[in-house]
Design a protein around this motif. Structure first.
Motif, PDB file in Angstrom:
ATOM      1  N   TYR A 181       0.846  -1.208   0.000  1.00  0.00           N
ATOM      2  CA  TYR A 181       0.000   0.000   0.000  1.00  0.00           C
ATOM      3  C   TYR A 181       0.875   1.249   0.000  1.00  0.00           C
ATOM      4  O   TYR A 181       0.634   2.199  -0.756  1.00  0.00           O
ATOM      5  N   GLY A 182       1.863   1.278   0.904  1.00  0.00           N
ATOM      6  CA  GLY A 182       2.724   2.451   1.028  1.00  0.00           C
ATOM      7  C   GLY A 182       3.538   2.708  -0.232  1.00  0.00           C
ATOM      8  O   GLY A 182       3.687   3.855  -0.682  1.00  0.00           O
ATOM      9  N   MET A 183       4.087   1.645  -0.821  1.00  0.00           N
ATOM     10  CA  MET A 183       4.881   1.797  -2.042  1.00  0.00           C
ATOM     11  C   MET A 183       4.021   2.315  -3.191  1.00  0.00           C
ATOM     12  O   MET A 183       4.438   3.216  -3.937  1.00  0.00           O
ATOM     13  N   MET A 184       2.838   1.745  -3.337  1.00  0.00           N
ATOM     14  CA  MET A 184       1.947   2.185  -4.402  1.00  0.00           C
ATOM     15  C   MET A 184       1.581   3.655  -4.250  1.00  0.00           C
ATOM     16  O   MET A 184       1.566   4.414  -5.224  1.00  0.00           O
ATOM     17  N   ALA A 208       9.557   6.574 -16.163  1.00  0.00           N
ATOM     18  CA  ALA A 208       9.448   5.314 -15.422  1.00  0.00           C
ATOM     19  C   ALA A 208      10.423   4.283 -15.981  1.00  0.00           C
ATOM     20  O   ALA A 208      11.048   3.527 -15.222  1.00  0.00           O
ATOM     21  N   GLU A 209      10.587   4.267 -17.304  1.00  0.00           N
ATOM     22  CA  GLU A 209      11.536   3.328 -17.918  1.00  0.00           C
ATOM     23  C   GLU A 209      12.968   3.632 -17.486  1.00  0.00           C
ATOM     24  O   GLU A 209      13.767   2.719 -17.258  1.00  0.00           O
ATOM     25  N   ILE A 210      13.315   4.907 -17.365  1.00  0.00           N
ATOM     26  CA  ILE A 210      14.653   5.288 -16.906  1.00  0.00           C
ATOM     27  C   ILE A 210      14.887   4.778 -15.493  1.00  0.00           C
ATOM     28  O   ILE A 210      15.938   4.210 -15.171  1.00  0.00           O
ATOM     29  N   TRP A 211      13.901   4.966 -14.631  1.00  0.00           N
ATOM     30  CA  TRP A 211      14.037   4.565 -13.230  1.00  0.00           C
ATOM     31  C   TRP A 211      14.136   3.045 -13.065  1.00  0.00           C
ATOM     32  O   TRP A 211      14.637   2.561 -12.062  1.00  0.00           O
ATOM     33  N   ARG A 212      13.628   2.300 -14.046  1.00  0.00           N
ATOM     34  CA  ARG A 212      13.635   0.836 -13.929  1.00  0.00           C
ATOM     35  C   ARG A 212      15.049   0.263 -13.930  1.00  0.00           C
ATOM     36  O   ARG A 212      15.262  -0.852 -13.452  1.00  0.00           O
ATOM     37  N   VAL A 217      14.923   3.403  -6.643  1.00  0.00           N
ATOM     38  CA  VAL A 217      13.491   3.089  -6.483  1.00  0.00           C
ATOM     39  C   VAL A 217      13.005   2.035  -7.485  1.00  0.00           C
ATOM     40  O   VAL A 217      11.799   1.818  -7.619  1.00  0.00           O
ATOM     41  N   ARG A 218      13.915   1.374  -8.182  1.00  0.00           N
ATOM     42  CA  ARG A 218      13.487   0.331  -9.117  1.00  0.00           C
ATOM     43  C   ARG A 218      12.850  -0.826  -8.350  1.00  0.00           C
ATOM     44  O   ARG A 218      13.252  -1.152  -7.241  1.00  0.00           O
ATOM     45  N   SER A 219      11.849  -1.433  -8.943  1.00  0.00           N
ATOM     46  CA  SER A 219      11.155  -2.571  -8.335  1.00  0.00           C
ATOM     47  C   SER A 219      10.230  -3.177  -9.376  1.00  0.00           C
ATOM     48  O   SER A 219       9.983  -2.593 -10.434  1.00  0.00           O
ATOM     49  N   TRP A 220       9.699  -4.364  -9.072  1.00  0.00           N
ATOM     50  CA  TRP A 220       8.723  -4.984  -9.959  1.00  0.00           C
ATOM     51  C   TRP A 220       7.462  -4.128 -10.018  1.00  0.00           C
ATOM     52  O   TRP A 220       6.832  -4.002 -11.059  1.00  0.00           O
TER      53      TRP A 220
END
Length: 301
Positions: A181-184, A208-212, A217-220
Motif C-alpha cells: 500500500y505504502g509503495m503504491m 518510469a523506464e529510466i528509473w527501472r 526506487v526500481r522494483s517490480w
C-alpha cells in the motif's frame, strides 16, 4: 505429488496449471461450471463436487484452497472436514486473517488434520514468474509439501519459506500487503507531481523506464507502473476509486495493538478510503470553515 486445487478462479487456475507443468497431478473443484471447463482445458482434472474431488485423491490427501477470505473459507472447511481423515492436509493460500488461520488450525488439529496457511503473492504473473510463498504451520507438514512449494515458487530454493507456526504465513502476507500500500501510494503521488509540472513536459512512461534500470526506487511494482503508463498515460476510463482488500486495515490495526508507529502505511490506507467519497462532506466543511474565519471564497457546485 497429487493434490487438489479448491477454487479455480484466475489465480487458482494459474497455480494449478503451474503445478501440472511441474509434474504434479492436479485435481480441481469450483462451483462454477465455466471455471471447471476452463480448468479442464488447461489439463486440470476438474470435478463437479467436493466429495468427488476428495475421493479422487490418494491418502494422505492434500487440498489447496484458493477462495476468498472469511466466511467462504469456513463454509468450505465445514463441507470438507467430514470428508477428510487424520493425516490429510489443507492449505489456505488466500488472504485470510491470521487469527482465523490460527483458529482453523486448532479446529482441524483436533481431527488430526494439518492446516497450513500460505500467504501467496504474485497475482496474475505467477504462472510465468512463480509465486512468493510465506508459509505457516507445523514444520513436518510443511516439509512434506516441499515439492509443491518448490514448484510454485520462482525457484526451488528462493521466493518461499516456512516462516513460523499456524497464522505466521498469513500474518507475513498481511504486512507484505501493508508495505505494498505504502509503495503504491508513493509512486502514485510522485508521478502526480511530475504530471502537474506541465512546463517541463515530462513523458511519465519514459521517465518510469529510466528509473527501472539502476535507480534506487526500481522494483517490480515500478515495472508494472511503467507498463500501465505506456498503455494509458492519461489513465483514461479509470475512475479515481481505489479498493482495499483488507490486509492494509489489518496491518494498521496490528501496528496500533503492538504500539508500532506506521504512519506511511496508515495514511496510504486512509487515502484509499478518501478516494471513494464522491460527495465529500469533510471537504465541504473545510471550505465552509475557511469562509467563516477568513472570508475565503467558496466554490459552488
Amino acid at each position: 505429488m497429487e493434490l487438489a486445487m479448491i477454487g479455480l478462479g484466475r489465480m487458482g487456475a494459474n497455480m494449478a496449471e503451474r503445478l501440472a507443468r511441474g509434474g504434479h497431478t492436479v485435481h480441481g473443484f469450483d462451483p462454477g461450471e465455466a471455471a471447471r471447463q476452463q480448468a479442464a482445458a488447461r489439463g486440470i482434472a476438474a470435478h463437479a463436487t467436493l466429495a468427488e474431488t476428495v475421493a479422487a485423491l490418494p491418502s494422505p490427501r492434500v487440498l489447496w484452497l484458493m477462495v476468498p477470505a472469511g466466511k467462504i473459507v469456513d463454509d468450505t472447511l465445514a463441507q470438507l472436514q467430514p470428508l477428510l481423515a487424520a493425516g490429510d492436509t489443507v492449505i489456505d493460500g488466500g488472504n485470510s486473517n491470521y487469527k482465523d488461520s490460527q483458529r482453523r488450525a486448532v479446529q482441524l488439529a483436533d481431527a488430526g488434520i494439518h492446516y497450513v496457511d500460505c500467504g501467496t503473492s504474485g497475482g496474475v504473473w505467477g504462472l510465468a514468474e512463480g509465486y512468493s510463498l510465506m508459509i505457516g504451520g507445523d514444520a513436518g507438514a510443511v516439509e512434506r509439501l516441499r515439492p509443491v512449494f518448490a514448484t510454485l515458487a520462482p525457484s526451488q530454493d528462493s521466493g518461499w519459506g516456512h516462516v513460523g507456526p499456524a497464522g505466521a504465513g498469513h500474518f507475513a502476507k498481511m504486512v507484505h500487503n501493508g508495505i505494498e500500500y505504502g509503495m503504491m501510494q508513493a509512486y502514485a503521488e510522485g508521478f502526480a507531481i511530475l504530471k502537474q509540472k506541465r512546463e517541463m513536459g515530462f513523458d511519465l512512461g519514459a521517465l518510469a523506464e529510466i528509473w527501472r534500470e539502476g535507480s534506487v526506487v526500481r522494483s517490480w511494482l515500478l515495472d508494472l507502473t511503467a507498463d500501465a503508463l505506456k498503455k494509458n498515460p492519461e489513465m483514461q476510463g479509470i475512475a479515481p476509486y481505489v479498493e482495499d482488500s483488507g490486509e492494509g486495515r489489518w496491518t494498521v490495526a496490528e501496528a496500533i495493538d503492538l504500539n508500532v508507529s506506521a504512519p506511511v502505511i496508515t495514511l496510504s490506507l486512509l487515502e484509499r478510503l478518501r478516494s471513494r467519497d464522491d460527495d465529500s462532506y469533510t471537504d465541504k466543511l473545510l471550505a465552509a470553515m475557511r469562509n467563516e474565519f477568513g472570508g475565503h471564497a467558496v466554490k459552488k457546485e
